[in-house]
Design a protein around this motif. Structure first.
Motif: not given
Length: 273
Positions: A36-38, A43-46, A175-177
């Protein structure tokens, strides 16, 4: 593996889930939380990446021509632009179209003033190509190339906008990575601990099976089956939750905050999945 052994392993694996309810619930909860956290951060990152890419598409490189250039030369420059791999699209704007656009923007409500230029287009030498890039980081390379073409008077571009968007995109990527690496590390740690606890709880059961001559594969098979079922349940729950939650949030934000929808289009949930 024989059919009878396979059937036994399937049956025992399912029984183990019910027999060790607390361990099964803990395993499912751990996996569900991690996925879920992933999913949330992904979703936010893309969407942020798509937002920056959308902004990049609006950054144009504009090519102006030397006075008196022929239409054939203009078309030749257009052909050269079209050959460039970094170019997403390009549009030709004639002098008449440039003047019509200028009138609409600056003489709105005062059309009489614009009529004074009816027979004399003040933008007679403003034919241009408006070029949009696939990757804004390649802007300077394209500008250098276009500046060397015959018939090109000036190449207008926003270096500050391109650099800002490029740096912001890189920052989001880092940040995303970083967040994903942390989440994966936490997931591995939690799931590893959960599995270790599960094996410790069943030490006696495993020892008895080994004492009566059970082979490693036979001992391991029910645990593998149990793990597969727990994994499926632990992944379906957060994915279903993410699917409906994402759709609900996108719909709510688009309807409640219309200006957000006008500026930015969220990635469809099917694309994210």
């Amino acid at each position: 593996m024989r059919i009878s052994t396979f059937g036994y392993s399937m049956k025992q694996g399912v029984k183990n889930i019910g027999r060790n309810k607390m361990f099964s619930i803990a395993s499912i909860a751990t996996m569900s939380a991690c996925i879920f956290l992933f999913g949330v951060f992904y979703s936010i990152g893309v969407n942020f990446t798509a937002m920056v890419h959308s902004a990049e598409e609006g950054v144009a490189v504009i090519v102006y021509f030397e006075p008196g250039i022929s239409q054939e030369q203009i078309e030749k420059v257009g052909e050269e632009i079209g050959k460039r791999g970094e170019v997403a699209k390009y549009d030709f704007v004639s002098a008449d179209e440039a003047w019509a656009s200028f009138k609409d923007s600056y003489f709105e409500g005062n059309e009489a003033a614009a009529e004074g230029f009816a027979n004399d287009n003040p933008l007679a030498n403003s034919e241009r190509y408006e070029i949009y890039l696939n990757d804004v980081t390649m802007q300077q390379t394209l500008v250098d190339y276009l500046s060397g073409l015959d018939g090109v008077r000036k190449v207008s571009h926003s270096e500050v906008a391109a650099k800002t968007l490029s740096d912001f995109n890189s920052l989001i990527g880092y940040i995303f990575v970083g967040v994903i690496i942390i989440l994966v590390a936490v997931a591995v740690f939690l799931i590893n601990n959960t599995v270790t606890v599960g094996i410790s709880v069943r030490k006696e059961e495993i020892a008895i099976m080994k004492l009566i001559g059970a082979k490693d594969k036979f001992v391991r098979a029910p645990f593998v089956v149990e793990g597969v079922f727990i994994g499926l349940i632990g992944s379906v729950i957060p994915l279903a939750l993410l699917f409906f939650l994402y759709q609900g949030i996108v719909t709510y934000v688009s309807e409640r905050f219309q200006f957000v929808g006008d500026m930015f289009s969220f990635i469809p949930v099917t694309t994210v999945f």
